[in-house]
Scaffold this motif. Structure first.
Motif, PDB file in Angstrom:
ATOM      1  N   ASP A 170       0.820  -1.215   0.000  1.00 25.41           N
ATOM      2  CA  ASP A 170       0.000   0.000   0.000  1.00 25.41           C
ATOM      3  C   ASP A 170       0.857   1.270   0.000  1.00 25.41           C
ATOM      4  N   PHE A 171       2.092   1.171  -0.465  1.00 25.68           N
ATOM      5  CA  PHE A 171       2.918   2.359  -0.675  1.00 25.68           C
ATOM      6  C   PHE A 171       2.287   3.201  -1.784  1.00 25.68           C
ATOM      7  N   PRO A 172       2.288   4.544  -1.692  1.00 27.00           N
ATOM      8  CA  PRO A 172       2.891   5.413  -0.692  1.00 27.00           C
ATOM      9  C   PRO A 172       1.924   5.882   0.404  1.00 27.00           C
ATOM     10  N   TYR A 173       0.778   5.207   0.546  1.00 26.73           N
ATOM     11  CA  TYR A 173      -0.144   5.598   1.613  1.00 26.73           C
ATOM     12  C   TYR A 173       0.380   5.147   2.976  1.00 26.73           C
ATOM     13  N   LEU A 174       0.872   3.931   3.030  1.00 28.54           N
ATOM     14  CA  LEU A 174       1.401   3.430   4.293  1.00 28.54           C
ATOM     15  C   LEU A 174       2.781   4.031   4.532  1.00 28.54           C
ATOM     16  N   ARG A 175       3.014   4.471   5.755  1.00 25.99           N
ATOM     17  CA  ARG A 175       4.308   5.051   6.105  1.00 25.99           C
ATOM     18  C   ARG A 175       5.421   4.061   5.783  1.00 25.99           C
ATOM     19  N   LYS A 176       6.533   4.569   5.279  1.00 28.20           N
ATOM     20  CA  LYS A 176       7.581   3.708   4.734  1.00 28.20           C
ATOM     21  C   LYS A 176       8.075   2.673   5.726  1.00 28.20           C
ATOM     22  N   ASP A 177       8.327   3.054   6.966  1.00 25.20           N
ATOM     23  CA  ASP A 177       8.871   2.092   7.921  1.00 25.20           C
ATOM     24  C   ASP A 177       7.861   0.985   8.233  1.00 25.20           C
ATOM     25  N   ILE A 178       6.561   1.334   8.232  1.00 22.87           N
ATOM     26  CA  ILE A 178       5.537   0.316   8.481  1.00 22.87           C
ATOM     27  C   ILE A 178       5.420  -0.609   7.276  1.00 22.87           C
ATOM     28  N   ALA A 179       5.521  -0.037   6.076  1.00 23.55           N
ATOM     29  CA  ALA A 179       5.463  -0.865   4.868  1.00 23.55           C
ATOM     30  C   ALA A 179       6.622  -1.858   4.834  1.00 23.55           C
ATOM     31  N   ILE A 180       7.798  -1.416   5.226  1.00 16.90           N
ATOM     32  CA  ILE A 180       8.957  -2.316   5.280  1.00 16.90           C
ATOM     33  C   ILE A 180       8.731  -3.385   6.348  1.00 16.90           C
ATOM     34  N   ARG A 181       8.150  -2.985   7.474  1.00 18.64           N
ATOM     35  CA  ARG A 181       7.866  -3.929   8.543  1.00 18.64           C
ATOM     36  C   ARG A 181       6.882  -5.006   8.085  1.00 18.64           C
ATOM     37  N   SER A 182       5.962  -4.639   7.205  1.00 18.17           N
ATOM     38  CA  SER A 182       4.984  -5.630   6.734  1.00 18.17           C
ATOM     39  C   SER A 182       5.673  -6.779   6.012  1.00 18.17           C
ATOM     40  N   LYS A 183       6.692  -6.458   5.222  1.00 17.23           N
ATOM     41  CA  LYS A 183       7.439  -7.518   4.532  1.00 17.23           C
ATOM     42  C   LYS A 183       8.190  -8.382   5.543  1.00 17.23           C
ATOM     43  N   SER A 184       8.799  -7.739   6.525  1.00 17.64           N
ATOM     44  CA  SER A 184       9.543  -8.490   7.540  1.00 17.64           C
ATOM     45  C   SER A 184       8.620  -9.427   8.304  1.00 17.64           C
ATOM     46  N   HIS A 185       7.398  -8.957   8.574  1.00 14.70           N
ATOM     47  CA  HIS A 185       6.480  -9.785   9.347  1.00 14.70           C
ATOM     48  C   HIS A 185       6.003 -10.995   8.549  1.00 14.70           C
ATOM     49  N   VAL A 186       5.656 -10.772   7.291  1.00 17.12           N
ATOM     50  CA  VAL A 186       5.250 -11.908   6.465  1.00 17.12           C
ATOM     51  C   VAL A 186       6.407 -12.908   6.360  1.00 17.12           C
ATOM     52  N   SER A 187       7.630 -12.392   6.255  1.00 16.12           N
ATOM     53  CA  SER A 187       8.806 -13.258   6.122  1.00 16.12           C
ATOM     54  C   SER A 187       9.055 -14.105   7.360  1.00 16.12           C
ATOM     55  N   SER A 188       8.610 -13.620   8.528  1.00 23.71           N
ATOM     56  CA  SER A 188       8.918 -14.312   9.783  1.00 23.71           C
ATOM     57  C   SER A 188       7.688 -14.877  10.484  1.00 23.71           C
ATOM     58  N   SER A 189       6.508 -14.713   9.920  1.00 20.29           N
ATOM     59  CA  SER A 189       5.278 -15.122  10.604  1.00 20.29           C
ATOM     60  C   SER A 189       5.260 -16.624  10.883  1.00 20.29           C
ATOM     61  N   PRO A 190       4.922 -17.015  12.113  1.00 17.80           N
ATOM     62  CA  PRO A 190       4.801 -18.440  12.429  1.00 17.80           C
ATOM     63  C   PRO A 190       3.569 -19.089  11.804  1.00 17.80           C
ATOM     64  N   GLU A 191       2.687 -18.275  11.211  1.00 15.65           N
ATOM     65  CA  GLU A 191       1.466 -18.808  10.617  1.00 15.65           C
ATOM     66  C   GLU A 191       1.682 -19.359   9.208  1.00 15.65           C
ATOM     67  N   LEU A 192       2.877 -19.147   8.652  1.00 20.64           N
ATOM     68  CA  LEU A 192       3.167 -19.619   7.307  1.00 20.64           C
ATOM     69  C   LEU A 192       4.406 -20.510   7.332  1.00 20.64           C
ATOM     70  N   LEU A 193       4.346 -21.618   6.595  1.00 19.72           N
ATOM     71  CA  LEU A 193       5.515 -22.453   6.430  1.00 19.72           C
ATOM     72  C   LEU A 193       6.527 -21.754   5.523  1.00 19.72           C
ATOM     73  N   SER A 194       7.759 -22.217   5.530  1.00 15.19           N
ATOM     74  CA  SER A 194       8.814 -21.564   4.758  1.00 15.19           C
ATOM     75  C   SER A 194       8.463 -21.461   3.280  1.00 15.19           C
ATOM     76  N   ASN A 195       7.995 -22.562   2.683  1.00 13.16           N
ATOM     77  CA  ASN A 195       7.651 -22.525   1.261  1.00 13.16           C
ATOM     78  C   ASN A 195       6.420 -21.665   1.009  1.00 13.16           C
ATOM     79  N   GLU A 196       5.530 -21.552   2.000  1.00 14.66           N
ATOM     80  CA  GLU A 196       4.343 -20.705   1.855  1.00 14.66           C
ATOM     81  C   GLU A 196       4.732 -19.232   1.879  1.00 14.66           C
TER      82      GLU A 196
END
Length: 319
Positions: A271-297
């Motif tokens: 949702d860039f550029p509406y979402l603040r840049k640091d939060i948008a970057i955090r969203s990628k980090s969270h999806v990358s590390s979420s325990p709700e998704l397997l590595s291949n997912e």
């Protein structure tokens, strides 16, 4: 490492924003960061995003002057095509459509997809109070079905004036609500059933749809919305359409979305550029590390699913 693809990334050239938004009172209630192609590329580089699929944002193109609407859509689409030609490995784009005239909308889709070779079409949940499931829009959807188009659906504010006098910004509740409303209308009204080859992407994890999936199931079981034998159950529809994670990457949402749709139908979005840049970057980090998704997912959500939708990037990157 797989490529990272942002499917919910807005382009806001000044000519579009000036024609559709009041600078001090933008649609939705959130004033975006000043956007340029360079700001998108800089954000993508910082966030580690390889590809962004660009689209205009709210309110779309629904100007009362039909000629002005058509000209604005053409300008947006040619602008997007120019960006892609300059940065073919970084940008894709959804075509903008003038929704004040269906014939003109179909004409612009033809130009944008056949001449400019854009990657799909962006539509908005409602335009001037006409929702996408309205029967008057079926000629447009017949054309999208004929082309087997990728259709990205973004919310608009509710046409109900009461919703705008509650002291609550549209992007908090109204946008998710409008997305849910149009998914329900398109399902129960038969639009999805009539367009089985259209690949739909819904913003923000489909609004409140994942949370209400059980309620949809009860409505179907009790046949409250009539016989579902022709259109199928809502649960079946939810596993056919795509859902992006923009503003919807928390673990409870990822868990629910994975449960109702499957990781193969989830797409990463910022949702860039509406979402603040640091939060948008955090969203990628969270999806990358979420325990709700397997590595291949995680790889599917962050890029592989999008690459299957937009295979030209596989060719460009030699995948």
């Amino acid at each position: 490492m797989s490529l990272i693809v942002d499917t919910h990334h807005h382009m806001l050239p000044g000519f579009f924003f000036d024609a559709t938004n009041e600078k001090e009172n933008p649609v939705g209630g959130l004033k975006p960061q000043v956007w340029t192609p360079e700001s998108s590329l800089a954000f993508m580089d910082e966030a580690g995003i390889d590809i962004a699929i660009l689209s205009i944002s709210t309110p779309g193109i629904q100007l009362p002057d039909k000629l002005a609407a058509s000209e604005l859509a053409r300008s947006c689409n040619e602008f997007a095509a120019t960006l892609i030609s300059k940065h073919p490995k970084r940008f894709g784009a959804f075509a903008s459509v003038p929704m004040s005239d269906i014939d003109e909308a179909i004409k612009e889709i033809t130009y944008a997809l056949d001449v400019l070779n854009l990657d799909g079409v962006v539509l908005f949940t409602n335009s001037g109070g006409v929702y996408l499931g309205d029967k008057m829009l079926m000629p447009l959807f017949h054309e999208l079905q004929r082309r087997k188009t990728i259709v990205y659906v973004h919310p608009n504010a509710s046409p109900d004036p009461v919703a705008h006098h509650l002291g609550i910004t549209d992007n908090l509740i109204d946008f998710p609500g409008d997305t849910t409303r149009v998914i329900a209308q398109m399902h129960y009204g038969g639009t999805f059933a009539a367009t089985p080859d259209v690949k739909y992407i819904f913003s923000h994890a489909g609004g409140t749809t994942p949370y209400l999936a059980g309620r949809f199931a009860i409505v179907d079981e009790m046949k409250i919305m009539g016989d579902s034998s022709n259109r199928g159950a809502a649960a079946e529809t939810f596993r056919k359409i795509y859902w992006d994670t923009a503003l919807a990457w928390s673990d409870p949402v990822l868990y629910t979305l994975r449960y109702i749709a499957g990781a193969g139908k989830m797409l990463f979005g910022t949702d860039f550029p509406y979402l603040r840049k640091d939060i948008a970057i955090r969203s990628k980090s969270h999806v990358s590390s979420s325990p709700e998704l397997l590595s291949n997912e995680k790889e599917k959500v962050l890029g592989d699913n999008a690459l299957d939708l937009f295979p030209r990037f596989k060719v460009l990157y030699g995948l």
